[in-house]
Design a protein around this motif. Structure first.
Motif, PDB file in Angstrom:
ATOM      1  N   THR A 171       1.733   1.867  -3.499  1.00 51.11           N
ATOM      2  CA  THR A 171       0.496   2.213  -4.198  1.00 51.11           C
ATOM      3  C   THR A 171       0.097   3.660  -3.921  1.00 51.11           C
ATOM      4  O   THR A 171      -0.198   4.423  -4.844  1.00 51.11           O
ATOM      5  CB  THR A 171      -0.648   1.275  -3.752  1.00 51.11           C
ATOM      6  OG1 THR A 171      -0.285  -0.069  -4.063  1.00 51.11           O
ATOM      7  CG2 THR A 171      -1.960   1.618  -4.442  1.00 51.11           C
ATOM      8  N   LEU A 172       0.106   4.054  -2.648  1.00 51.26           N
ATOM      9  CA  LEU A 172      -0.306   5.420  -2.304  1.00 51.26           C
ATOM     10  C   LEU A 172       0.674   6.452  -2.864  1.00 51.26           C
ATOM     11  O   LEU A 172       0.269   7.515  -3.343  1.00 51.26           O
ATOM     12  CB  LEU A 172      -0.415   5.584  -0.783  1.00 51.26           C
ATOM     13  CG  LEU A 172      -1.543   4.813  -0.097  1.00 51.26           C
ATOM     14  CD1 LEU A 172      -1.514   5.058   1.411  1.00 51.26           C
ATOM     15  CD2 LEU A 172      -2.904   5.187  -0.665  1.00 51.26           C
ATOM     16  N   VAL A 216       0.816  -1.219   0.000  1.00 51.69           N
ATOM     17  CA  VAL A 216       0.000   0.000   0.000  1.00 51.69           C
ATOM     18  C   VAL A 216       0.850   1.271   0.000  1.00 51.69           C
ATOM     19  O   VAL A 216       0.436   2.299  -0.558  1.00 51.69           O
ATOM     20  CB  VAL A 216      -1.023  -0.008   1.163  1.00 51.69           C
ATOM     21  CG1 VAL A 216      -0.386   0.362   2.505  1.00 51.69           C
ATOM     22  CG2 VAL A 216      -2.199   0.911   0.847  1.00 51.69           C
ATOM     23  N   LYS A 262       2.510   6.170  -5.561  1.00 49.23           N
ATOM     24  CA  LYS A 262       2.259   6.283  -7.004  1.00 49.23           C
ATOM     25  C   LYS A 262       0.973   7.046  -7.272  1.00 49.23           C
ATOM     26  O   LYS A 262       0.890   7.857  -8.203  1.00 49.23           O
ATOM     27  CB  LYS A 262       2.134   4.890  -7.628  1.00 49.23           C
ATOM     28  CG  LYS A 262       3.456   4.210  -7.903  1.00 49.23           C
ATOM     29  CD  LYS A 262       3.210   2.961  -8.731  1.00 49.23           C
ATOM     30  CE  LYS A 262       4.521   2.282  -9.098  1.00 49.23           C
ATOM     31  NZ  LYS A 262       4.286   1.118  -9.977  1.00 49.23           N
ATOM     32  N   THR A 263      -0.055   6.766  -6.491  1.00 46.88           N
ATOM     33  CA  THR A 263      -1.327   7.470  -6.651  1.00 46.88           C
ATOM     34  C   THR A 263      -1.117   8.964  -6.461  1.00 46.88           C
ATOM     35  O   THR A 263      -1.616   9.780  -7.246  1.00 46.88           O
ATOM     36  CB  THR A 263      -2.367   6.945  -5.640  1.00 46.88           C
ATOM     37  OG1 THR A 263      -2.578   5.553  -5.879  1.00 46.88           O
ATOM     38  CG2 THR A 263      -3.694   7.669  -5.767  1.00 46.88           C
TER      39      THR A 263
END
Lengths: 339, 339
Positions: free
Chosen positions: A236-237, A233, A239-240
């Motif tokens: 993921t966060l 995560v 990159k987001t």
């Protein structure tokens, strides 16, 4: 070459940073992230990959007594070992951070960046390097999501941006950059491993364990729960955040053409989200930054514009006000300088 | 008039929904949210504020044995008391949901929406009303954030959208809407209070307490932690979702003009975030929806386009593939119908 060091060089290239003839300030707290950054840059300097003048800067916030002192000593020693110049700073003794009004973390951050800006200015540096990682980026996204900051805040930090000195509430766009060469690819666990592999000591900040700080709660309580649902995560966060900051930039280009002169009529033409963006740009233009501003302030200004009564006002943090006069909104800075 | 009922009428007007001469399907699980919606709509009908033909639809997923049966009975009884027509549905006995491949929650959702679509079609309804609240919106935002879905996913659900029937992997844009009249202003605690005040019973779904489901973890573990940092976080997240969905729409207008014919050259002109948006639009166009698609799939297709080797492919969920042929990407649906 160590993988961490090699990746740092790759990112250095990708960010288009200079390889010679410049001064770079490395902001070092003494934690694993900033120690890794300093050690890896030293490695690249020794290998003649980077021919730059590095200066290690450490700001002692003086919030943890003897622990703060030893951190400062530790960083000074590290600079000595790496043969980098050292610049140390402390808060104005007339205004200790713990006595300042407002949020302790934000005040500490402001004082630290002010110091880093001064060091960079003094040495005519290309930029200030900070060791923010994907973890910091993920925490920033979550922090801003929880307080309700919209797309701009969810975009988090940028790898390279102009360093803005906030002085007497005016912004002077300076010539140096703030650069975060670890932001896109490093996680906290990587810097700890790097230090262990290289037998480099680092310091633990006990304030990093104090759950009264929102950041610490996000790091210690919220992210571990998110990891149960997505073990990757943090990546993921991070990159987001990067994608969202690009989205924000596309929309900002549209908005900035509309935030000069705000009237009820000009705002009505937009979607709610674009209205708030225009108001955010307008506020940033007048205020210098958007610190402590959240959705409820922007919605307040929106209501102010659309309400039929005039003479109403919206109070912002730090005693600033937005007032409606003759159908137009006016920013009023009533922050009073202490003599 | 009860405040909840009055606010529902206000939202009904705001959403531009019809007041007479139409059939509306109310999706009722038996929980506090959907029971409140049905009871409040009945109140508005009795007060002659709405002159519509309401049908209560309940889908029994058959996942909880006797409990599922009693829920179905409960909803049928409720429909009887309100004098609304009742439509009940169950999964195809040849393909029980618990035997289907993939994610249980998603399969249950697909089966339920398919049923609701059939009921709406049969009755030539204006739309299907669901009782999603700000809590559901906040959970959707977090769910999508954790899995890494970008701005579109963070925008969550919309209050009104066209109902798309997914049948044999082709989408038929049907004439009816899916409508969520509680999404913008109601929280779960409000519907529970409404039921208690009005002495209306509601059912508790024991699957709502099962921590093996991501949604339940978000609801029971993550949101309570976020509330410690912002007591109004549900409202904040729901509002953020709404703003982000407007942002997504602005950007989507730009992207859709670019997703027809994707080549390396056409993609290179965009920022990474716009590239992914164009790819997402392209994929949605070919695939019908974006279920089970996350960042890693989109980045895979991006790499495929920019890699020099041809003939490579990216595998998507359900056996679909994206293949590069002569510099262009081709979507291949190799999902095989079971006879």
């Amino acid at each position: 070459m160590n993988k961490f060091v090699r990746n740092l060089l790759t990112e250095w290239r990708r960010l288009g940073l200079p390889f010679e003839d410049e001064t770079m300030i490395i902001a070092v707290s003494g934690g694993a992230d900033s120690v890794s950054l300093a050690v890896a840059l030293d490695d690249l300097a020794k290998r003649k990959k980077l021919n730059l003048n590095f200066i290690i800067a450490h700001f002692n916030h003086n919030l943890r007594g003897a622990e703060s002192e030893s951190d400062a000593e530790f960083v000074k020693d590290l600079a000595g070992k790496l043969k980098f110049e050292f610049a140390g700073g402390t808060p104005d003794p007339k205004s200790p951070i713990q006595n300042q009004k407002g949020n302790l973390e934000q005040n500490a951050r402001s004082a630290r960046y002010k110091f880093l800006g001064q060091v960079a200015k003094k040495h005519n540096a290309f930029g200030v390097l900070t060791a923010h990682t994907q973890n910091d980026q993920a925490e920033t996204l979550l922090f801003n999501l929880i307080r309700g900051s919209g797309l701009e805040g969810l975009g988090g930090m940028r790898s390279v941006r102009d360093f803005e000195i906030i002085e007497k509430f005016q912004i002077q766009n300076s010539k140096f950059k703030i650069i975060r060469p670890l932001l896109n690819w490093v996680q906290r666990k990587d810097t700890e491993s790097f230090c262990l592999e290289n037998k480099v000591r680092f310091r633990q900040d006990t304030m990093n364990d104090d759950l009264k700080f929102s950041r610490v709660r996000i790091r210690k309580e919220i992210i571990p729960l998110l990891q149960k649902l997505n073990p990757r995560v943090i990546e993921t966060l991070a990159k987001t955040a990067k994608l969202l900051s690009e989205d924000a930039e596309e929309l900002s280009n549209i908005s900035q053409n509309n935030s000069g002169n705000i009237t009820q009529k000009s705002l009505k033409a937009h979607s709610k989200s674009m209205r708030l963006r225009v108001l955010r740009d307008w506020l940033k233009r007048h205020r210098g930054d958007l610190r402590q501003i959240d959705l409820k302030h922007l919605e307040g200004i929106e209501r102010l514009i659309f309400s039929r009564k005039s003479g109403q006002l919206i109070e912002l943090p730090d005693g600033e006000k937005v007032i409606k006069r003759e159908g137009k909104i006016v920013f009023e800075n009533s922050r009073v300088e202490k003599s």
